[in-house]
Motif scaffolding. Structure first.
Motif, PDB file in Angstrom:
ATOM      1  N   VAL B  61       0.850  -1.195   0.000  1.00  0.00           N
ATOM      2  CA  VAL B  61       0.000   0.000   0.000  1.00  0.00           C
ATOM      3  C   VAL B  61       0.885   1.244   0.000  1.00  0.00           C
ATOM      4  CG1 VAL B  61      -1.710   1.271   1.378  1.00  0.00           C
ATOM      5  CG2 VAL B  61      -1.809  -1.240   1.245  1.00  0.00           C
ATOM      6  N   PHE B  62       0.457   2.290  -0.734  1.00  0.00           N
ATOM      7  CA  PHE B  62       1.190   3.558  -0.670  1.00  0.00           C
ATOM      8  C   PHE B  62       0.214   4.729  -0.718  1.00  0.00           C
ATOM      9  CE2 PHE B  62       0.961   4.968  -5.124  1.00  0.00           C
ATOM     10  CZ  PHE B  62       0.687   3.781  -5.794  1.00  0.00           C
ATOM     11  N   THR B  63       0.714   5.883  -0.284  1.00  0.00           N
ATOM     12  CA  THR B  63      -0.111   7.097  -0.236  1.00  0.00           C
ATOM     13  C   THR B  63       0.648   8.249  -0.877  1.00  0.00           C
ATOM     14  OG1 THR B  63      -1.295   6.381   1.758  1.00  0.00           O
ATOM     15  CG2 THR B  63      -1.255   8.735   1.318  1.00  0.00           C
ATOM     16  N   VAL B  64      -0.079   9.038  -1.663  1.00  0.00           N
ATOM     17  CA  VAL B  64       0.434  10.302  -2.198  1.00  0.00           C
ATOM     18  C   VAL B  64      -0.146  11.407  -1.326  1.00  0.00           C
ATOM     19  CG1 VAL B  64       0.401  11.869  -4.175  1.00  0.00           C
ATOM     20  CG2 VAL B  64       0.493   9.380  -4.555  1.00  0.00           C
ATOM     21  N   THR B  65       0.697  12.259  -0.782  1.00  0.00           N
ATOM     22  CA  THR B  65       0.181  13.360   0.049  1.00  0.00           C
ATOM     23  C   THR B  65       1.091  14.574  -0.059  1.00  0.00           C
ATOM     24  OG1 THR B  65      -0.801  13.901   2.214  1.00  0.00           O
ATOM     25  CG2 THR B  65       1.334  12.772   2.236  1.00  0.00           C
ATOM     26  N   SER B  66       0.645  15.683   0.534  1.00  0.00           N
ATOM     27  CA  SER B  66       1.438  16.915   0.500  1.00  0.00           C
ATOM     28  C   SER B  66       2.432  16.934   1.658  1.00  0.00           C
ATOM     29  CB  SER B  66       0.510  18.124   0.614  1.00  0.00           C
ATOM     30  OG  SER B  66      -0.109  18.127   1.875  1.00  0.00           O
ATOM     31  N   ALA B  67       3.482  17.713   1.499  1.00  0.00           N
ATOM     32  CA  ALA B  67       4.470  17.873   2.580  1.00  0.00           C
ATOM     33  C   ALA B  67       3.791  18.348   3.859  1.00  0.00           C
ATOM     34  CB  ALA B  67       5.546  18.871   2.148  1.00  0.00           C
ATOM     35  N   MET B  68       2.755  19.172   3.683  1.00  0.00           N
ATOM     36  CA  MET B  68       2.057  19.710   4.839  1.00  0.00           C
ATOM     37  C   MET B  68       1.368  18.616   5.655  1.00  0.00           C
ATOM     38  SD  MET B  68      -0.761  22.595   4.584  1.00  0.00           S
ATOM     39  CE  MET B  68      -1.101  23.633   5.971  1.00  0.00           C
ATOM     40  N   GLU B  69       0.864  17.596   4.980  1.00  0.00           N
ATOM     41  CA  GLU B  69       0.115  16.554   5.677  1.00  0.00           C
ATOM     42  C   GLU B  69       0.939  15.298   5.953  1.00  0.00           C
ATOM     43  OE1 GLU B  69      -2.532  17.514   6.910  1.00  0.00           O
ATOM     44  OE2 GLU B  69      -3.639  18.838   5.551  1.00  0.00           O
ATOM     45  N   ALA B  70       2.135  15.239   5.415  1.00  0.00           N
ATOM     46  CA  ALA B  70       2.944  14.024   5.593  1.00  0.00           C
ATOM     47  C   ALA B  70       3.174  13.681   7.073  1.00  0.00           C
ATOM     48  CB  ALA B  70       4.268  14.156   4.834  1.00  0.00           C
ATOM     49  N   PRO B  71       3.435  14.673   7.942  1.00  0.00           N
ATOM     50  CA  PRO B  71       3.608  14.314   9.364  1.00  0.00           C
ATOM     51  C   PRO B  71       2.329  13.741   9.980  1.00  0.00           C
ATOM     52  CG  PRO B  71       4.486  16.514   8.930  1.00  0.00           C
ATOM     53  CD  PRO B  71       3.737  16.100   7.709  1.00  0.00           C
ATOM     54  N   GLN B  83       4.566   9.100  -1.099  1.00  0.00           N
ATOM     55  CA  GLN B  83       5.070   9.980  -2.155  1.00  0.00           C
ATOM     56  C   GLN B  83       4.617  11.386  -1.792  1.00  0.00           C
ATOM     57  OE1 GLN B  83       6.139   8.639  -5.405  1.00  0.00           O
ATOM     58  NE2 GLN B  83       5.825   6.470  -4.872  1.00  0.00           N
ATOM     59  N   VAL B  84       5.569  12.302  -1.651  1.00  0.00           N
ATOM     60  CA  VAL B  84       5.239  13.631  -1.126  1.00  0.00           C
ATOM     61  C   VAL B  84       5.448  14.711  -2.188  1.00  0.00           C
ATOM     62  CG1 VAL B  84       5.834  15.347   0.629  1.00  0.00           C
ATOM     63  CG2 VAL B  84       5.842  12.910   1.207  1.00  0.00           C
ATOM     64  N   TYR B  85       4.487  15.626  -2.283  1.00  0.00           N
ATOM     65  CA  TYR B  85       4.655  16.809  -3.147  1.00  0.00           C
ATOM     66  C   TYR B  85       4.560  18.052  -2.267  1.00  0.00           C
ATOM     67  CZ  TYR B  85      -0.474  17.020  -2.872  1.00  0.00           C
ATOM     68  OH  TYR B  85      -1.768  17.077  -2.413  1.00  0.00           O
ATOM     69  N   THR B  86       5.028  19.168  -2.792  1.00  0.00           N
ATOM     70  CA  THR B  86       4.945  20.422  -2.032  1.00  0.00           C
ATOM     71  C   THR B  86       4.178  21.470  -2.834  1.00  0.00           C
ATOM     72  OG1 THR B  86       6.850  21.663  -2.848  1.00  0.00           O
ATOM     73  CG2 THR B  86       7.295  19.944  -1.212  1.00  0.00           C
ATOM     74  N   ASP B  87       3.848  22.554  -2.154  1.00  0.00           N
ATOM     75  CA  ASP B  87       3.143  23.657  -2.816  1.00  0.00           C
ATOM     76  C   ASP B  87       4.005  24.315  -3.891  1.00  0.00           C
ATOM     77  OD1 ASP B  87       1.112  23.151  -1.054  1.00  0.00           O
ATOM     78  OD2 ASP B  87       1.117  25.133  -0.109  1.00  0.00           O
ATOM     79  N   SER B  88       5.311  24.108  -3.839  1.00  0.00           N
ATOM     80  CA  SER B  88       6.190  24.730  -4.835  1.00  0.00           C
ATOM     81  C   SER B  88       6.228  23.949  -6.142  1.00  0.00           C
ATOM     82  CB  SER B  88       7.621  24.817  -4.299  1.00  0.00           C
ATOM     83  OG  SER B  88       7.624  25.505  -3.081  1.00  0.00           O
ATOM     84  N   ASP B  89       5.730  22.707  -6.107  1.00  0.00           N
ATOM     85  CA  ASP B  89       5.829  21.863  -7.301  1.00  0.00           C
ATOM     86  C   ASP B  89       4.828  22.236  -8.383  1.00  0.00           C
ATOM     87  OD1 ASP B  89       7.784  20.432  -5.962  1.00  0.00           O
ATOM     88  OD2 ASP B  89       6.399  18.888  -5.243  1.00  0.00           O
TER      89      ASP B  89
END
Lengths: 385, 385
Positions: B61-71, B83-89
């Motif tokens: 299982v895997f999850t894609v989420t934002s840096a803000m919600e990763a913690p 897999q983490v993305y940020t608002d700058s991407d």
């Protein structure tokens, strides 16, 4: 509580504006809460019973809704043709879509634009089963082009929410004490806001939400309030999200709980400077990225690294569930120009492990000549204890 | 606040259960809050930043989420690949879907089921642009078949929400006075609930909502609280919607404000009898329509007409925005059998012009042998003043 949220003229203006975007398409179909409210004037969250508003090019606007919500549509909205279903007619989504499909066919409507960014795949699939010749296109961009600039009537709703939020901030600054449980602090603020809005805006439906984090938990900005007591040496984050007729404001404050450790102290100074710089950068004609870059240059100058999050977002009818406009985010890549009538939260921050991720957040209206900070609660170096 | 909402075993059980439904499909992709929470254990409302959890048939299982919600995903969920993305991407939806598309392709996944009833059309359209060979099917029915029966851990969350709601009802019954503004009554209840939940469940994220209507405004059950004073002779409707880790309960009460006019008085008697009849009818093996028919026969017997609304709904992770299970509605046409482990609101009512549309609403767990009314607040003929 008898006033409608908006005048007939305001709703007709919005309907005409979306008609102007339709070109060859015959109608705009608003499936979502956000879009149906925008074109009907009646805020009806679906709760499993769809309310769908249709703005045709050349025949009158109509709404499909449930018997349960029909009185709300009538009393708050400006819709004269209504198709009503009940809970006895069968499962609500297929029932509502069957009414919609028949109404479209009765009117000879074979092509629609719709709010695809807020409409579930199941709705569209089922509608196409019922009306196989229907042509559909994503009208989200047209809708958002209207939504992103607010009218005077919309701004008036936001002002009510902001004034109420300011009351919550003020009572916390005046009355909260070190040692008081966080949950009690926010409950106290919520009650004060309820008293204020009940007394000042008795005819407006308000929603009030106040939550907080302190210390390490501020690194998870969307976590809820805990039961921990306010603790000396922590940074406290107060978040107040009030809405008036679903127009959402956010007023947030960072507060020092007594004397801070050196690192928290330094972060707080930087934060304040970054916040003021972002407010100053929010000018008509500047890009939505300007407040981000203004704040970020201060975070990086002071060694706190590049902010991984944007510096705010366009506000209005938006919630954590629906309605956020992607091109309305204040982020580094966003070259969309700021325009008079836009209302946004300005809330620069960054994440500093061991310190936190706190921020001041204000509601800002872009004007012809600059901006107006709608929120009047104290900012700067706030302290309890 | 350090506990996770659910154990690792509970989340793995859910993941295995959806895998068992996949047959030839290679993965379940959960785009919505409701589904992603169900399979990850981390309640992350999107707020414009998608969190997507993927349960493949044969790889982790895997999850894609934002840096803000990763913690938050890390601290609350049970996911090891992120897999983490940020608002700058870039804009969040295309960015998240690009990560998702690449992750699916890296794993050779060419066919997915997904939560189509809660996923916007735009998400699917954009994903198909990025991954043109991807086969998709609506997996909503498989997901809802799991969601509609609760585990012990889920029921434990609901019990916290209900116990908190009972506190709100009790303080209103004990302390509210004729003449007190409605907004102040609900604020008082909200504060008492916040104190109770903060003290008793300090590690649980709770959401508390209390609103009311009286008199004619009860005919619009989803309208908010007004600022009017509690007025002698009115029926008052108290609605308390508390949630624990997003598991929503509803405890609602009809209260007579002093002596009632004859019509209101008669409606209140009928309502109480209908409510008790509906509670009695909620038995394992009976259809979900049984409580509706039991209550409705009393409304019609007493001349209040057929109820145009259902008698309640399956509760759990549900809000006015998302998560309601259509086949979980207690309506006259619904022959789905009641099963042990289902939790529902039972809230029969009807609409009587000039009188109102008030109800008692309790939270009921279906057991192997009958049912348990989880809410313990007083019911029957309640009165203030």
């Amino acid at each position: 509580m008898t006033d409608k949220p908006f005048s007939r003229q305001e709703i007709e203006r919005r309907q005409q504006a979306i008609r102007d975007s339709l070109t060859a398409t015959e109608a705009f179909v608003a499936f979502s809460f956000t879009a149906s409210y925008y074109f009907s004037g009646a805020p009806i969250v679906h709760w499993g019973r769809p309310t769908i508003t249709v703005v045709p090019q050349s025949v009158p606007v109509f709404t499909v809704t449930s018997a349960m919500e029909a009185p709300r549509l009538e009393s708050l909205g400006h819709i004269h043709e209504v198709q009503v279903y009940t809970d006895s007619d069968g499962p609500s989504l297929p029932t509502a879509l069957a009414l919609l499909s028949r109404a479209l066919q009765d009117r000879g409507i074979d092509s629609i634009a719709f709010d695809a960014s807020m409409t579930p795949c199941s709705n569209l699939a089922l509608l196409k089963e019922l009306h196989s010749t229907l042509a559909t296109r994503d009208g989200s961009a047209d809708l958002n082009a209207l939504r992103k600039v607010h009218s005077e009537e919309e701004i008036a709703q936001i002002r009510k929410a902001v004034a109420t939020s300011d009351v919550g901030v003020n009572i916390i600054l005046e009355e909260a004490k070190i040692g008081q449980p966080e949950s009690d602090v926010v409950a106290m603020a919520t009650r004060a806001m309820a008293e204020f809005s009940g007394a000042n805006y008795p005819e407006t439906e308000m929603s009030l939400r106040c939550y907080s984090q302190q210390g390490d938990r501020t690194l998870q900005p969307h976590s809820g309030t805990g039961g921990d007591p306010l603790t000396q040496g922590n940074l406290l984050q107060i978040v107040i999200e009030a809405s008036a007729w679903q127009y959402l404001s956010a007023v947030e404050r960072t507060v020092a709980l007594g004397n801070l450790p050196a690192e928290q102290d330094a972060y707080f100074d930087t934060l304040i400077e970054a916040h003021e710089a972002a407010l100053t950068a929010a000018q008509p004609g500047a890009p939505l990225s300007a407040p981000y870059h203004a704040a970020n240059s201060i975070f990086t100058r002071d060694g706190f690294g590049e902010s991984p999050v944007g510096t705010g977002l366009l506000r209005g009818v938006v919630s954590e569930w629906e309605g956020r406009i992607e091109e309305g985010n204040l982020r580094g890549y966003n070259n969309t120009p700021l325009q008079s009538g836009m209302v946004m939260s300005i809330e620069p921050y960054t994440f500093v492990p061991g310190v936190g991720a706190t921020r001041h957040c204000d509601m800002v209206l872009i004007t012809e000549t600059g901006n107006e900070c709608i929120s009047k609660a104290p900012r700067g170096r706030l302290r309890i204890g």
